[in-house]
Every structure is written in C-alpha cells, then in structure tokens.
Design a protein around this motif. Structure first.
Motif, mmCIF file in Angstrom:
data_model
loop_
_atom_site.group_PDB
_atom_site.id
_atom_site.type_symbol
_atom_site.label_atom_id
_atom_site.label_comp_id
_atom_site.label_asym_id
_atom_site.label_seq_id
_atom_site.Cartn_x
_atom_site.Cartn_y
_atom_site.Cartn_z
ATOM 1 N N GLY A 178 0.794 -1.222 0.000
ATOM 2 C CA GLY A 178 0.000 0.000 0.000
ATOM 3 C C GLY A 178 0.824 1.268 0.000
ATOM 4 O O GLY A 178 0.287 2.362 -0.169
ATOM 5 N N GLN A 179 2.141 1.171 0.189
ATOM 6 C CA GLN A 179 3.020 2.341 0.196
ATOM 7 C C GLN A 179 2.965 3.006 -1.174
ATOM 8 O O GLN A 179 2.918 2.350 -2.199
ATOM 9 N N SER A 180 2.970 4.332 -1.195
ATOM 10 C CA SER A 180 2.888 5.051 -2.469
ATOM 11 C C SER A 180 4.277 5.436 -2.971
ATOM 12 O O SER A 180 5.216 5.603 -2.195
ATOM 13 N N ILE A 181 4.368 5.565 -4.276
ATOM 14 C CA ILE A 181 5.627 5.945 -4.930
ATOM 15 C C ILE A 181 5.262 6.683 -6.217
ATOM 16 O O ILE A 181 4.246 6.386 -6.856
ATOM 17 N N GLY A 182 6.052 7.648 -6.583
ATOM 18 C CA GLY A 182 5.781 8.436 -7.787
ATOM 19 C C GLY A 182 5.907 7.615 -9.057
ATOM 20 O O GLY A 182 6.727 6.691 -9.141
ATOM 21 N N ASP A 183 5.101 7.947 -10.064
ATOM 22 C CA ASP A 183 5.121 7.233 -11.339
ATOM 23 C C ASP A 183 6.493 7.284 -12.016
ATOM 24 O O ASP A 183 6.863 6.361 -12.738
ATOM 25 N N ASP A 184 7.226 8.367 -11.782
ATOM 26 C CA ASP A 184 8.503 8.562 -12.477
ATOM 27 C C ASP A 184 9.710 8.066 -11.670
ATOM 28 O O ASP A 184 10.851 8.240 -12.081
ATOM 29 N N HIS A 185 9.486 7.392 -10.558
ATOM 30 C CA HIS A 185 10.589 6.871 -9.739
ATOM 31 C C HIS A 185 11.313 5.773 -10.518
ATOM 32 O O HIS A 185 10.673 4.949 -11.180
ATOM 33 N N PRO A 186 12.651 5.742 -10.472
ATOM 34 C CA PRO A 186 13.402 4.721 -11.220
ATOM 35 C C PRO A 186 13.034 3.283 -10.857
ATOM 36 O O PRO A 186 13.060 2.403 -11.725
ATOM 37 N N LEU A 187 12.659 3.033 -9.599
ATOM 38 C CA LEU A 187 12.261 1.675 -9.205
ATOM 39 C C LEU A 187 10.986 1.251 -9.925
ATOM 40 O O LEU A 187 10.853 0.107 -10.350
ATOM 41 N N VAL A 188 10.055 2.176 -10.122
ATOM 42 C CA VAL A 188 8.807 1.868 -10.840
ATOM 43 C C VAL A 188 9.124 1.543 -12.298
ATOM 44 O O VAL A 188 8.564 0.603 -12.868
ATOM 45 N N THR A 189 10.046 2.284 -12.880
ATOM 46 C CA THR A 189 10.433 2.049 -14.271
ATOM 47 C C THR A 189 11.121 0.701 -14.425
ATOM 48 O O THR A 189 10.852 -0.046 -15.365
ATOM 49 N N GLU A 190 11.993 0.379 -13.461
ATOM 50 C CA GLU A 190 12.755 -0.867 -13.533
ATOM 51 C C GLU A 190 11.938 -2.097 -13.149
ATOM 52 O O GLU A 190 12.119 -3.165 -13.719
ATOM 53 N N ARG A 191 11.035 -1.962 -12.165
ATOM 54 C CA ARG A 191 10.252 -3.101 -11.674
ATOM 55 C C ARG A 191 8.755 -2.787 -11.619
ATOM 56 O O ARG A 191 8.148 -2.793 -10.556
ATOM 57 N N PRO A 192 8.104 -2.533 -12.749
ATOM 58 C CA PRO A 192 6.677 -2.183 -12.750
ATOM 59 C C PRO A 192 5.779 -3.302 -12.215
ATOM 60 O O PRO A 192 4.656 -3.044 -11.782
ATOM 61 N N ASP A 193 6.282 -4.545 -12.202
ATOM 62 C CA ASP A 193 5.501 -5.684 -11.723
ATOM 63 C C ASP A 193 5.221 -5.621 -10.220
ATOM 64 O O ASP A 193 4.334 -6.300 -9.722
ATOM 65 N N LEU A 194 5.945 -4.780 -9.491
ATOM 66 C CA LEU A 194 5.770 -4.679 -8.045
ATOM 67 C C LEU A 194 4.680 -3.680 -7.642
ATOM 68 O O LEU A 194 4.332 -3.598 -6.472
ATOM 69 N N PHE A 195 4.155 -2.939 -8.602
ATOM 70 C CA PHE A 195 3.262 -1.824 -8.298
ATOM 71 C C PHE A 195 1.925 -1.931 -9.018
ATOM 72 O O PHE A 195 1.796 -2.616 -10.018
ATOM 73 N N THR A 196 0.946 -1.221 -8.472
ATOM 74 C CA THR A 196 -0.390 -1.169 -9.070
ATOM 75 C C THR A 196 -0.876 0.280 -9.062
ATOM 76 O O THR A 196 -0.390 1.100 -8.279
ATOM 77 N N ASP A 197 -1.832 0.579 -9.938
ATOM 78 C CA ASP A 197 -2.443 1.910 -9.962
ATOM 79 C C ASP A 197 -3.598 2.009 -8.968
ATOM 80 O O ASP A 197 -4.063 3.094 -8.659
ATOM 81 N N THR A 198 -4.070 0.863 -8.491
ATOM 82 C CA THR A 198 -5.228 0.830 -7.607
ATOM 83 C C THR A 198 -4.851 1.291 -6.208
ATOM 84 O O THR A 198 -3.988 0.707 -5.560
ATOM 85 N N GLU A 199 -5.514 2.348 -5.765
ATOM 86 C CA GLU A 199 -5.252 2.890 -4.428
ATOM 87 C C GLU A 199 -5.737 1.900 -3.374
ATOM 88 O O GLU A 199 -6.816 1.333 -3.498
ATOM 89 N N PRO A 200 -4.940 1.667 -2.315
ATOM 90 C CA PRO A 200 -5.349 0.707 -1.286
ATOM 91 C C PRO A 200 -6.500 1.236 -0.443
ATOM 92 O O PRO A 200 -6.738 2.435 -0.372
ATOM 93 N N GLU A 201 -7.212 0.313 0.207
ATOM 94 C CA GLU A 201 -8.286 0.683 1.129
ATOM 95 C C GLU A 201 -7.678 1.380 2.342
ATOM 96 O O GLU A 201 -6.609 0.991 2.797
ATOM 97 N N PRO A 202 -8.347 2.390 2.880
ATOM 98 C CA PRO A 202 -7.820 3.043 4.078
ATOM 99 C C PRO A 202 -7.867 2.100 5.282
ATOM 100 O O PRO A 202 -8.747 1.252 5.373
ATOM 101 N N ASP A 203 -6.911 2.267 6.194
ATOM 102 C CA ASP A 203 -6.879 1.441 7.402
ATOM 103 C C ASP A 203 -8.025 1.806 8.336
ATOM 104 O O ASP A 203 -8.600 0.951 8.989
ATOM 105 N N ILE A 204 -8.338 3.088 8.414
ATOM 106 C CA ILE A 204 -9.444 3.564 9.241
ATOM 107 C C ILE A 204 -10.444 4.198 8.289
ATOM 108 O O ILE A 204 -10.136 5.173 7.624
#
Length: 90
Positions: free
Chosen positions: A22-48
């Motif tokens: 559920g941790q957020s990261i910017g679309d342009d972060h190098p990790l997202v570019t290198e490993r897109p399989d680890l991320f989703t566009d779907t925002e997680p459900e809030p804890d509260i």
C-alpha cells in the motif's frame, strides 16, 4: 501515483529497499520504471474508514479538567450527611 502490491525487500540497480504493501511511490521513480511488476495503480483501502466521533462507535468521551473562559459548570449536588447522636451519650 503507484502503490506497492505486497510487503517485501527488493534488490534493484539503486540498491536494496524495503517496501510496505500500500506504500505510495511516484510514477517517475526509477524503481517503478525498472520493476513495474511490483506496483499497481489501484489505491489501497484506508486502514481507518470513518472518523472517530466522541460518544459513538466505542470512542470514549473525554472530559476537560479545567473550564474554558466564561464557561459555567454545574456541579453535582453534594450529599449532605447529618451526624447522628451517639446512643451511649458519650
């Protein structure tokens, strides 16, 4: 914005990083570019999901210890006790 799919430690060209689900990261972060399989566009459900409202849903009411300027508080009536005479007359 991308969101981590699950918690893990990842080794990539920038080193090793720990990710939380559920941790957020910017679309342009190098990790997202290198490993897109680890991320989703779907925002997680809030804890509260709903805000706590005093007196509802188990949220305790909190009494202030001091009165606010101009506030008048009514104290509970004091229970008066009368001394009973000693039956022995002492």
């Amino acid at each position: 914005m991308k969101y981590v799919k699950r918690s893990m430690a990842v080794r990539w060209s920038g080193g090793t990083v720990s990710l939380r689900e559920g941790q957020s990261i910017g679309d342009d972060h190098p990790l997202v570019t290198e490993r897109p399989d680890l991320f989703t566009d779907t925002e997680p459900e809030p804890d509260i999901k709903m805000p706590a409202v005093p007196g509802r849903h188990g949220a305790p009411r909190v009494e202030r210890a001091t009165r606010a300027p101009g506030e008048v508080r009514k104290a509970a009536p004091r229970k008066r006790t009368t001394a009973k005479p000693d039956p022995d007359g002492a």
